[in-house]
Design a protein around this motif. Structure first.
Motif, PDB file in Angstrom:
ATOM      1  N   ALA A  69       0.825  -1.214   0.000  1.00 13.93           N
ATOM      2  CA  ALA A  69       0.000   0.000   0.000  1.00 13.93           C
ATOM      3  C   ALA A  69       0.856   1.260   0.000  1.00 13.93           C
ATOM      4  O   ALA A  69       0.761   2.094  -0.895  1.00 13.93           O
ATOM      5  CB  ALA A  69      -0.945  -0.009   1.194  1.00 13.93           C
ATOM      6  N   GLU A  70       1.736   1.415   1.017  1.00  7.82           N
ATOM      7  CA  GLU A  70       2.556   2.626   1.098  1.00  7.82           C
ATOM      8  C   GLU A  70       3.962   2.350   1.625  1.00  7.82           C
ATOM      9  O   GLU A  70       4.917   3.006   1.241  1.00  7.82           O
ATOM     10  CB  GLU A  70       1.891   3.670   2.015  1.00  7.82           C
ATOM     11  N   ASP A  71       4.073   1.394   2.537  1.00  4.18           N
ATOM     12  CA  ASP A  71       5.346   1.203   3.246  1.00  4.18           C
ATOM     13  C   ASP A  71       6.496   0.839   2.307  1.00  4.18           C
ATOM     14  O   ASP A  71       7.613   1.314   2.454  1.00  4.18           O
ATOM     15  CB  ASP A  71       5.179   0.121   4.316  1.00  4.18           C
ATOM     16  N   ILE A  72       6.223  -0.039   1.342  1.00  2.00           N
ATOM     17  CA  ILE A  72       7.270  -0.459   0.402  1.00  2.00           C
ATOM     18  C   ILE A  72       6.724  -0.389  -1.016  1.00  2.00           C
ATOM     19  O   ILE A  72       5.508  -0.377  -1.232  1.00  2.00           O
ATOM     20  CB  ILE A  72       7.762  -1.895   0.702  1.00  2.00           C
ATOM     21  N   GLU A  73       7.603  -0.371  -1.972  1.00  2.00           N
ATOM     22  CA  GLU A  73       7.218  -0.358  -3.377  1.00  2.00           C
ATOM     23  C   GLU A  73       7.919  -1.496  -4.102  1.00  2.00           C
ATOM     24  O   GLU A  73       9.050  -1.847  -3.793  1.00  2.00           O
ATOM     25  CB  GLU A  73       7.580   0.982  -4.026  1.00  2.00           C
ATOM     26  N   HIS A  74       7.224  -2.036  -5.071  1.00  2.00           N
ATOM     27  CA  HIS A  74       7.767  -3.127  -5.877  1.00  2.00           C
ATOM     28  C   HIS A  74       8.781  -2.555  -6.877  1.00  2.00           C
ATOM     29  O   HIS A  74       8.474  -1.624  -7.623  1.00  2.00           O
ATOM     30  CB  HIS A  74       6.610  -3.816  -6.604  1.00  2.00           C
ATOM     31  N   SER A  75       9.988  -3.111  -6.876  1.00  2.90           N
ATOM     32  CA  SER A  75      11.050  -2.600  -7.753  1.00  2.90           C
ATOM     33  C   SER A  75      11.410  -3.628  -8.829  1.00  2.90           C
ATOM     34  O   SER A  75      10.919  -4.755  -8.829  1.00  2.90           O
ATOM     35  CB  SER A  75      12.296  -2.264  -6.930  1.00  2.90           C
ATOM     36  N   GLU A  76      12.303  -3.241  -9.709  1.00  2.00           N
ATOM     37  CA  GLU A  76      12.671  -4.082 -10.841  1.00  2.00           C
ATOM     38  C   GLU A  76      13.424  -5.337 -10.407  1.00  2.00           C
ATOM     39  O   GLU A  76      13.414  -6.361 -11.103  1.00  2.00           O
ATOM     40  CB  GLU A  76      13.539  -3.270 -11.814  1.00  2.00           C
ATOM     41  N   THR A  77      14.065  -5.308  -9.240  1.00  2.00           N
ATOM     42  CA  THR A  77      14.832  -6.475  -8.776  1.00  2.00           C
ATOM     43  C   THR A  77      13.934  -7.601  -8.287  1.00  2.00           C
ATOM     44  O   THR A  77      14.394  -8.734  -8.087  1.00  2.00           O
ATOM     45  CB  THR A  77      15.772  -6.067  -7.631  1.00  2.00           C
ATOM     46  N   ASN A  78      12.670  -7.316  -8.029  1.00  2.73           N
ATOM     47  CA  ASN A  78      11.699  -8.305  -7.556  1.00  2.73           C
ATOM     48  C   ASN A  78      11.992  -8.832  -6.152  1.00  2.73           C
ATOM     49  O   ASN A  78      11.364  -9.808  -5.707  1.00  2.73           O
ATOM     50  CB  ASN A  78      11.601  -9.501  -8.516  1.00  2.73           C
ATOM     51  N   GLU A  79      12.966  -8.261  -5.450  1.00  2.43           N
ATOM     52  CA  GLU A  79      13.252  -8.732  -4.090  1.00  2.43           C
ATOM     53  C   GLU A  79      12.054  -8.521  -3.165  1.00  2.43           C
ATOM     54  O   GLU A  79      11.821  -9.320  -2.245  1.00  2.43           O
ATOM     55  CB  GLU A  79      14.483  -8.013  -3.539  1.00  2.43           C
ATOM     56  N   GLU A  80      11.289  -7.451  -3.396  1.00  2.92           N
ATOM     57  CA  GLU A  80      10.145  -7.163  -2.530  1.00  2.92           C
ATOM     58  C   GLU A  80       9.012  -8.176  -2.754  1.00  2.92           C
ATOM     59  O   GLU A  80       8.474  -8.741  -1.794  1.00  2.92           O
ATOM     60  CB  GLU A  80       9.610  -5.737  -2.793  1.00  2.92           C
ATOM     61  N   ILE A  81       8.665  -8.424  -4.003  1.00  2.91           N
ATOM     62  CA  ILE A  81       7.552  -9.336  -4.269  1.00  2.91           C
ATOM     63  C   ILE A  81       7.922 -10.773  -3.918  1.00  2.91           C
ATOM     64  O   ILE A  81       7.106 -11.528  -3.379  1.00  2.91           O
ATOM     65  CB  ILE A  81       7.080  -9.227  -5.741  1.00  2.91           C
ATOM     66  N   PHE A  82       9.184 -11.181  -4.182  1.00  3.84           N
ATOM     67  CA  PHE A  82       9.601 -12.533  -3.809  1.00  3.84           C
ATOM     68  C   PHE A  82       9.682 -12.683  -2.290  1.00  3.84           C
ATOM     69  O   PHE A  82       9.338 -13.744  -1.740  1.00  3.84           O
ATOM     70  CB  PHE A  82      10.953 -12.865  -4.444  1.00  3.84           C
ATOM     71  N   GLY A  83      10.122 -11.638  -1.618  1.00  7.02           N
ATOM     72  CA  GLY A  83      10.165 -11.689  -0.152  1.00  7.02           C
ATOM     73  C   GLY A  83       8.777 -11.770   0.438  1.00  7.02           C
ATOM     74  O   GLY A  83       8.530 -12.520   1.398  1.00  7.02           O
TER      75      GLY A  83
END
Length: 792
Positions: free
Chosen positions: A48-62
């Motif tokens: 929502a706001e705390d983090i953003e999905h980036s090109e490295t995909n570390e956020e979505i995979f995490g």
């Protein structure tokens, strides 16, 4: 007594598996509706706001790694393999755990516990009483009353958060489902369309509650099954089409990478990830409707794999479409060609999930009321066949208004998710604490096992709980505020209930006073049956003395009735009525304790009156068939110091026993207790009575010689017939229900807090909730109310 009660499958192995699979299918619509719709909003709340999905995909995979391990550890390992085994005669939920603990340790606050209650077949313990392990924890808990109060407050906290979840889940699930319209209309139209449509669906949902779940229940399981197959298929499609290597993200390594990169923002985003397990508590709460094996099979082989595939599919899509992260939602990963059918199916699934949590809210409020922890409300049983299907009008409309207000007020999945996440995690923490107590007190396992369970699962839940708390100003304040409000109401009601009971206990009148009432004092006996309702399990209540003082007459047949809740889920009908005499037979006065479990259906007044008279008739036959003089003793352990004589209470039921009339007597160092079996005109009656604790006994079994002492037996038969005729004549003359109409006032010198709680809080609740006559379904034409002032 049905020794096989609770054994659901007595057929062949093939047929039993058929039954289990059918129950597993049916559980989909009731148990897993809430859990199965979580993919609609988990990723959207997380990013929502705390983090953003980036090109490295570390956020979505995490995030995917966190979702996978959270689903695996909490619903699968904790609930399916451990917590579901902590059932109370097949029943689950917060109150089931509490009642289980109360039976194994004397930590209940209401002092009406009777030794006879331990004879109930549903009051079973894992070990016989004489072999129970008196652990240090048990002794410690029983010693300090403050710990009893703390335990009750913990249970009330969990209960209040379940009610909060019943308010928030319909709002977030329906809102998230309807939000799919954003992909099919402009932002301006979407802004003004989603909230009204959501509110309309919620109004329809709550308006249909009075019909009962069973009327539309056949529709629930196919909807959830179709939804699970749909999200599984979408997940597989996205994995194969976008990123077949997404399975690598299931490694715990990605969780560490996620936290290392996002740091405090990643920790705060866990409040969105925990939404993947909303509805897990329903597996335990709805255990009584199905079975352990059925729920285990449905989750392990269908729900769990479907959810994992759904989350993996969304992650696979987002990993190749990271530029759409500003619009992360479930629907962006749905192919456009099937988006509308999926939207309709999602709305239907969200309605089913909401229905399940609303029904669960009704059930837990009914349990709270049964144990004296909630003001009296009208409970309507919507099904004669399906166990536990109830509807509470007042709660339904209050929930509807609050649910619509929350939807209109927040208008945001993020804020709704923050509120719902905190409520869910609090309930899970309470369940973890109570289960760890049950491991020691009920399962008699080593404290090390209980501490390991508490530390392992408690630390995971505390991590998520702390993340939710950081969102206090962004929606998480709502369940906290609601819980404080509800806990105040419930604790004030429970506190005043205990104080009223203690007042009745100290102000009851003696048996001698009752026996002295007669024509010499200007007291008349009028035709009919007088049912005097009281909370006392022994002694003459003060409200009856007040009744006789104001109206110098009472009925020819007098019955002191105590409607008592026992900390068991249900009481078998054959063990429900505990009957005894008050005074000699000529006085025609009796005591009847009617015991209900916290999930039992209370009878309507007509069947209750008929059954009560039938049980009294059976008790009279039993008394006159005894071959020796009635021995009397106090029936309540808490009244053991009372020297007055009330005859022993006996459990009167209807269980068929063939053969000769047989009496079984347990001779004790103290007054004897009796177990008797004999045929009657209408039925065969089973009579059981428990002796006081700590009594040495030996059992003697003998049969009556039908030819002995013919004259004495003829005389007994005549007296028996006379008493039975008096009872039936009184029944034809009519029945009066004598109830207390109480006003509670704090003692002089009480603290300000106590005066506020009792004088204002409790009396306000008493005036604005249902009266005892409504709860007991007493017809107004037969009601006599006695005003009583309680100084507590």
């Amino acid at each position: 007594m049905d020794l096989d009660h609770g054994k659901c499958w007595k057929t062949s192995k093939k047929e039993s598996w058929k039954t289990i699979l059918l129950l597993a299918y049916q559980s989909l619509g009731v148990v897993y509706g809430d859990l199965s719709i979580s993919p609609l909003y988990v990723y959207k709340s997380t990013f929502a706001e705390d983090i953003e999905h980036s090109e490295t995909n570390e956020e979505i995979f995490g995030a995917l790694s966190f979702v996978f391990w959270t689903l695996t550890l909490i619903p699968l390992f904790k609930y399916v393999f451990i917590v579901l085994r902590a059932d109370d005669n097949g029943e689950g939920g917060t109150f089931a755990l509490y009642s289980l603990i109360c039976r194994h340790a004397k930590v209940g606050l209401l002092p009406n516990r009777q030794v006879a209650d331990e004879a109930l077949s549903t009051y079973k313990l894992e070990q016989p009483p004489e072999k129970k392990n008196s652990s240090g924890l048990k002794l410690f808990l029983e010693k300090y009353k403050a710990l009893h109060t703390a335990l009750l407050l913990l249970v009330l906290l969990g209960t209040c958060m379940v009610i909060g979840d019943g308010l928030l889940t319909p709002a977030i699930s329906v809102y998230s489902a309807v939000s799919g319209l954003e992909l099919s209309m402009s932002k301006e139209h979407h802004q003004y369309a989603v909230v009204p449509i959501t509110c309309f669906i919620l109004v329809c949902l709550f308006a249909l509650q009075h019909y009962g779940t069973h009327r539309v229940g056949f529709f629930f399981a196919p909807v959830v099954l179709t939804w699970l197959l749909c999200i599984s298929a979408l997940g597989l499609y996205n994995i194969i089409h976008w990123n077949p290597h997404v399975y690598e993200a299931l490694s715990p390594y990605y969780m560490f990478k996620f936290l290392k990169k996002t740091r405090i923002s990643g920790w705060m985003s866990l409040g969105g990830i925990l939404l993947c397990i909303t509805g897990s508590e329903a597996m335990f709460a709805d255990l009584g409707h199905f079975s352990y094996t059925a729920i285990q099979i449905a989750f392990s082989f269908l729900v769990y794999p479907a959810l994992i595939l759904a989350y993996m599919g969304q992650a696979a899509y987002l990993s190749k479409n990271y530029h759409t992260s500003h619009r992360i939602s479930f629907y962006v990963s749905v192919p456009e060609s099937v988006r509308w059918p999926v939207l309709v199916l999602a709305i239907l699934a969200s309605v089913v999930g909401s229905q399940a949590i609303i029904s669960g809210t009704f059930s837990i409020i009914n349990q709270s009321q049964s144990l004296g922890c909630f003001p009296r409300v009208k409970v309507i049983h919507t099904s004669d066949k399906i166990h536990g299907q109830i509807y509470i009008p007042e709660i339904n409309w209050i929930l509807m208004i609050l649910c619509i207000a929350v939807t209109i007020g927040f208008r945001d999945t993020k804020h709704l998710g923050n509120a719902s996440g905190l409520a869910v995690m609090t309930v899970m923490l309470v369940t973890t604490c109570l289960t760890s107590l049950a491991i020691i007190l009920c399962w008699h396992k080593s404290p090390i096992i209980a501490i390991s369970f508490l530390l392992f699962f408690g630390s995971i839940e505390l991590l998520y709980f702390s993340a939710s708390l950081t969102k206090f100003r962004e929606g998480a304040w709502l369940p906290i505020l609601l819980a404080l409000f509800l806990m105040t109401i419930m604790f004030v009601w429970h506190y005043a209930t205990i104080k009223k009971y203690e007042y009745d206990l100290h102000n009851k009148v003696s048996l001698e006073w009752l026996l002295a009432l007669g024509p010499s004092l200007g007291i008349a006996r009028v035709p009919g049956i007088g049912l005097v309702f009281t909370d006392l399990t022994s002694g003459i209540p003060a409200n009856f003395s007040r009744f006789v003082t104001n109206l110098p007459a009472f009925h020819r047949i007098l019955v002191f009735v105590c409607i008592k809740s026992v900390p068991v889920p249900f009481v078998p009908p054959a063990e429900r009525y505990l009957v005894g005499r008050v005074g000699p037979p000529a006085h025609r006065s009796y005591r009847c304790i009617v015991r209900y479990g916290y999930r039992d259906v209370h009878q309507d007044v007509d069947s209750f009156e008929t059954q009560l008279v039938d049980r009294l008739a059976d008790f009279i036959r039993y008394e006159w068939h005894r071959t020796r003089e009635t021995i009397c003793n106090g029936d309540d352990a808490s009244q053991s110091n009372e020297s007055s004589s009330e005859c022993r209470l006996a459990v009167i039921g209807t269980v068929a026993f063939p053969g000769q009339r047989t009496f079984e007597i347990e001779e004790t160092m103290q007054p004897a207790s009796v177990s008797v079996e004999f045929p009657t005109v209408e039925s065969v009656t089973d009579v059981i009575e428990m002796q006081p604790e700590g009594v040495i006994e030996r059992r003697v079994r003998f049969a009556i010689d039908d030819e002995s002492d013919t004259d004495e037996r003829a005389n007994m038969a005549e007296q028996l017939q006379e008493e039975l005729e008096d009872l039936h004549t009184a029944q034809e003359a009519g029945t009066a229900f004598i109830l207390g109409h109480s006003h509670v006032r704090a003692k002089q010198g009480s603290s300000v807090l106590k005066r506020l709680a009792v004088n204002f809080g409790y009396n306000f609740l008493r005036r604005n909730c249902r009266g005892p006559d409504v709860v007991l379904k007493v017809p107004p034409v037969s009601l006599l109310e006695v005003g009583m002032v309680y100084i507590v």
